[in-house]
Design an enzyme around this catalytic site. Structure first.
Site, mmCIF file in Angstrom:
data_model
loop_
_atom_site.group_PDB
_atom_site.id
_atom_site.type_symbol
_atom_site.label_atom_id
_atom_site.label_comp_id
_atom_site.label_asym_id
_atom_site.label_seq_id
_atom_site.Cartn_x
_atom_site.Cartn_y
_atom_site.Cartn_z
ATOM 1 N N CYS A 1 35.466 62.116 70.641
ATOM 2 C CA CYS A 1 36.110 62.632 69.310
ATOM 3 C C CYS A 1 35.917 61.398 68.161
ATOM 4 C CB CYS A 1 37.279 63.098 69.369
ATOM 5 S SG CYS A 1 38.666 62.230 69.124
ATOM 6 N N ARG B 1 44.094 71.325 59.937
ATOM 7 C CA ARG B 1 44.483 71.456 61.426
ATOM 8 C C ARG B 1 46.042 71.013 61.669
ATOM 9 N NH1 ARG B 1 40.731 68.288 65.773
ATOM 10 N NH2 ARG B 1 42.748 68.768 66.973
ATOM 11 N N ASP C 1 49.014 57.659 63.686
ATOM 12 C CA ASP C 1 48.548 58.810 62.896
ATOM 13 C C ASP C 1 49.032 58.569 61.356
ATOM 14 O OD1 ASP C 1 48.018 60.017 64.993
ATOM 15 O OD2 ASP C 1 49.415 61.362 65.522
ATOM 16 N N ARG D 1 38.612 59.234 74.249
ATOM 17 C CA ARG D 1 39.864 59.744 74.636
ATOM 18 C C ARG D 1 39.758 60.161 75.886
ATOM 19 N NH1 ARG D 1 42.290 63.331 69.864
ATOM 20 N NH2 ARG D 1 44.089 62.828 71.062
ATOM 21 N N PRO D 2 39.832 59.579 76.893
ATOM 22 C CA PRO D 2 39.617 59.884 78.289
ATOM 23 C C PRO D 2 41.126 60.614 78.803
ATOM 24 C CG PRO D 2 40.154 57.521 78.221
ATOM 25 C CD PRO D 2 39.922 57.871 76.986
ATOM 26 N N ASP E 1 41.970 60.422 82.167
ATOM 27 C CA ASP E 1 42.220 59.866 83.513
ATOM 28 C C ASP E 1 43.741 59.894 83.945
ATOM 29 O OD1 ASP E 1 42.244 57.966 81.564
ATOM 30 O OD2 ASP E 1 42.696 56.271 83.007
ATOM 31 N N LEU E 2 44.669 59.289 82.701
ATOM 32 C CA LEU E 2 45.851 59.406 82.997
ATOM 33 C C LEU E 2 46.617 60.791 83.362
ATOM 34 C CD1 LEU E 2 47.048 56.677 80.352
ATOM 35 C CD2 LEU E 2 46.777 56.359 82.910
ATOM 36 N N ARG F 1 41.685 68.721 71.629
ATOM 37 C CA ARG F 1 42.009 68.117 72.707
ATOM 38 C C ARG F 1 43.392 68.217 73.243
ATOM 39 N NH1 ARG F 1 38.883 63.871 74.392
ATOM 40 N NH2 ARG F 1 40.776 63.234 75.138
ATOM 41 N N LYS G 1 53.623 69.287 64.261
ATOM 42 C CA LYS G 1 52.517 69.638 64.973
ATOM 43 C C LYS G 1 52.720 69.014 66.380
ATOM 44 C CE LYS G 1 48.702 67.723 64.591
ATOM 45 N NZ LYS G 1 47.590 67.310 65.518
ATOM 46 N N ASN G 2 52.612 67.950 66.606
ATOM 47 C CA ASN G 2 52.500 67.385 67.902
ATOM 48 C C ASN G 2 53.732 67.662 68.901
ATOM 49 O OD1 ASN G 2 49.975 66.427 67.418
ATOM 50 N ND2 ASN G 2 50.799 64.462 66.556
HETATM 51 C C1 EPZ Z 1 48.783 62.151 71.012
HETATM 52 O O1 EPZ Z 1 47.545 62.694 71.424
HETATM 53 C C2 EPZ Z 1 48.750 62.956 69.615
HETATM 54 N N1 EPZ Z 1 48.363 64.170 69.749
HETATM 55 C C3 EPZ Z 1 47.715 62.363 68.564
HETATM 56 O O2 EPZ Z 1 47.886 62.751 67.351
HETATM 57 C C4 EPZ Z 1 48.206 60.644 68.490
HETATM 58 O O3 EPZ Z 1 47.044 59.907 67.799
HETATM 59 C C5 EPZ Z 1 48.331 60.088 69.858
HETATM 60 O O4 EPZ Z 1 49.445 60.891 70.687
HETATM 61 C C6 EPZ Z 1 48.891 58.699 69.996
HETATM 62 O O5 EPZ Z 1 50.335 58.596 69.347
HETATM 63 C C7 EPZ Z 1 49.170 65.236 70.216
HETATM 64 O O6 EPZ Z 1 50.474 64.883 70.350
HETATM 65 C C8 EPZ Z 1 48.683 66.450 70.255
HETATM 66 P P1 EPZ Z 1 47.587 59.393 73.815
HETATM 67 P P2 EPZ Z 1 47.393 61.926 73.020
HETATM 68 O O7 EPZ Z 1 47.279 59.944 75.348
HETATM 69 O O8 EPZ Z 1 48.528 62.126 73.888
HETATM 70 C C9 EPZ Z 1 44.396 56.523 76.019
HETATM 71 C C10 EPZ Z 1 47.086 63.311 65.248
HETATM 72 O O9 EPZ Z 1 46.388 62.790 64.306
HETATM 73 N N2 EPZ Z 1 44.445 57.142 76.871
HETATM 74 O O10 EPZ Z 1 49.062 58.866 73.743
HETATM 75 O O11 EPZ Z 1 46.176 62.625 73.621
HETATM 76 C C11 EPZ Z 1 43.929 56.943 74.608
HETATM 77 O O12 EPZ Z 1 42.147 56.956 74.596
HETATM 78 C C12 EPZ Z 1 46.923 62.880 66.708
HETATM 79 O O13 EPZ Z 1 47.838 64.279 64.988
HETATM 80 C C13 EPZ Z 1 43.697 56.785 78.213
HETATM 81 O O14 EPZ Z 1 43.219 55.920 78.194
HETATM 82 O O15 EPZ Z 1 47.286 60.290 72.732
HETATM 83 C C14 EPZ Z 1 44.540 56.274 73.706
HETATM 84 O O16 EPZ Z 1 43.655 54.974 73.421
HETATM 85 C C15 EPZ Z 1 45.377 62.727 67.082
HETATM 86 N N3 EPZ Z 1 43.786 58.014 79.540
HETATM 87 C C16 EPZ Z 1 45.779 55.841 74.239
HETATM 88 O O17 EPZ Z 1 45.688 56.161 75.602
HETATM 89 C C17 EPZ Z 1 44.298 58.963 79.111
HETATM 90 O O18 EPZ Z 1 44.055 59.786 80.114
HETATM 91 C C18 EPZ Z 1 47.048 56.639 73.649
HETATM 92 O O19 EPZ Z 1 46.598 58.144 73.426
HETATM 93 C C19 EPZ Z 1 45.222 59.490 77.977
HETATM 94 C C20 EPZ Z 1 44.946 58.435 76.934
#
Ligand code: EPZ
Length: 427
Positions: free
Chosen positions: A118, A401, A309, A123-124, A126-127, A94, A24-25
């Site tokens: 969420c 989902r 996950d 889950r900001p 900003d990056l 998201r 999925k991801n």
């Molecule tokens: C992906 O979400 C996955 N979703 C998530 O899968 C997974 O938990 C996550 O990566 C971490 O492995 C998809 O691929 C669709 P991140 P993503 O940005 O990319 C912080 C599931 O159950 N952050 O890598 O949105 C964030 O808050 C899910 O299938 C910022 O601070 O996650 C977190 O603490 C849910 N600023 C960390 O980074 C940003 O702009 C990692 O999140 C973005 C993220």
């Protein structure tokens, strides 16, 4: 909320062979990447999960033709002109934010509803914005939407790390935008997850020029245009890991076809440390286990660390393992909503900051429980299989989902799980 309930009864060891679906991801950002060309792409091994259906709605909302038949998704963008991902779709998923990069690259404009909080914590984005700004985009927030514009993107250098490390979808967004941005883009502290590598491989097949995927430094040379392709999605390592933990929680002997050992190193290591026998084969993983296993310490981290996950599912296993386990969450420190539901089933789990201290009990007791999110739903299902009496799991819209046919797969392996559309009131 889904009216369906899973009725889960205790089961003995699981036996047999099961095949994992496509990831999925991986497929969600790859669907967004199709927006980078007018040409048709065909994506194979696509799982039937509602997040994919939501992404189809987003693409159709932009004016893209999409067909989903069997496990094959055909995306034909043509001359689509839409640039808006609306609130009702983004609030459902998201991952919709990953249309931002492709839309800016193709149209110089993107308007995506600002994702809210969420249940797994803040889950900001900003990056995502920082990375796209480095390529020449500007952003404003208007009426709950992030509005991105650019005269023309160009290559840039960006250090893409936040308080909790790298970001999977921010890396994907910047990489997608950079494919069509003239010049060189360098992403430092890029996410190394296999799903990022799959996206890079898809983009390369489309004609993009990318190096370093799977390492913390990704380099992209912009090209004038990309083409449509046929591509097969990697197997879902989180589904595979969930099945591995299922075999560990009730015992048994499972061959998990499609599970790639190179994507699951940390999970194989921790299950082995807990006492399961894990055998790596070519394109398959065999797990043999005798319940109960031993306690372990696990910390979730970006890849190749233990995946967040699989944190909830691992906690369910720890709940019925001998001794005291410690589980520390370093990716989403608030992702602990499942603790209270597991405790309602007789688990002994306390939270200390971003750690959960899990004292193993000899048996859980079945109870009505509600899933708070996708992975919590899988964890409660596994806990129900290891519990006495009947567990009734609600909140199945979360399970649906991200897992295709998980309960049917487990039933074929010996579990006793039934999906019913409404249950008579108890008490
Ligand atoms: C992906 O979400 C996955 N979703 C998530 O899968 C997974 O938990 C996550 O990566 C971490 O492995 C998809 O691929 C669709 P991140 P993503 O940005 O990319 C912080 C599931 O159950 N952050 O890598 O949105 C964030 O808050 C899910 O299938 C910022 O601070 O996650 C977190 O603490 C849910 N600023 C960390 O980074 C940003 O702009 C990692 O999140 C973005 C993220």
């Amino acid at each position: 909320m889904s009216a369906d309930t899973l009725v889960i009864r205790p089961c003995g060891p699981l036996h047999g062979t099961v095949t994992v679906n496509g990831a999925k991801n991986a497929v969600l950002p790859i669907m967004a990447a199709c927006l980078l060309t007018a040409e048709r792409s065909v994506i194979e091994n696509v799982p039937h999960v509602t997040d994919v259906l939501t992404m189809i709605e987003i693409l159709r909302g932009l004016g893209v033709a999409v067909e989903f038949a069997g496990d094959r998704l055909t995306v034909a963008p043509g001359r689509y002109t839409g640039t808006v991902a609306a609130y009702d779709l983004v609030s459902r998923m998201r991952a919709s934010v990953c249309v931002l990069g492709p839309l800016l690259a193709r149209h110089g404009r993107a308007q995506v509803s600002m994702p809210g909080g969420c249940v797994i914590g803040p889950r900001p984005i900003d990056l995502h914005l920082k990375g796209l700004q480095a390529l020449g985009a500007s952003f404003t927030i208007e009426h709950g939407y992030v509005v991105g514009t650019t005269q023309a993107l160009r290559g840039g250098r960006v250090y893409l790390s936040g308080a909790f490390g790298s970001s999977v979808l921010a890396t994907g967004n910047v990489m997608m935008a950079a494919t069509l941005a003239p010049g060189t883009t360098v992403i430092e502290h890029a996410a190394c997850e296999p799903e990022v590598v799959d996206l890079a491989n898809f983009l390369s097949a489309m004609g993009a020029c990318i190096e370093g995927q799977g390492s913390p430094v990704i380099r992209v040379e912009g090209v004038p245009r990309l083409r449509g392709v046929r591509y097969r999605i990697i197997p879902d390592r989180i589904e595979a890991g969930t099945l591995m933990i299922a075999a560990a929680i009730v015992g048994g002997d499972l061959a998990i076809d499609g599970a790639l050992a190179e994507h699951l190193g940390a999970v194989i290591d921790k299950l082995s440390e807990a006492g399961a026998q894990v055998e790596k084969r070519n394109g398959s993983i065999r797990v043999q286990a005798n319940h109960p296993l031993r306690s372990v310490e696990v910390t979730t981290l970006p890849f190749p660390g233990f995946p967040t996950d699989l944190q909830a599912q691992m906690m369910a296993l720890m709940a019925v393992s001998r001794g005291v386990s410690v589980l520390t969450e370093k990716v989403y420190p608030e992702r602990f909503m499942h603790i209270s539901e597991l405790n309602r089933m007789g688990a002994s789990i306390t939270r200390e900051g971003s750690s959960a201290i899990v004292k193993g009990v000899s048996r859980l007791s079945g109870a009505p429980v509600t899933a708070s999110d996708l992975r919590a739903s899988a964890a409660l299902m596994l806990a129900g299989m290891a519990a006495e009496n009947q567990t009734e799991l609600r909140g199945l819209e979360h399970l649906d989902r991200g897992y295709q046919d998980l309960e049917a797969k487990l039933v074929r392996l010996g579990a006793s799980i039934e999906r019913v559309s409404s249950l008579p009131a108890t008490g």
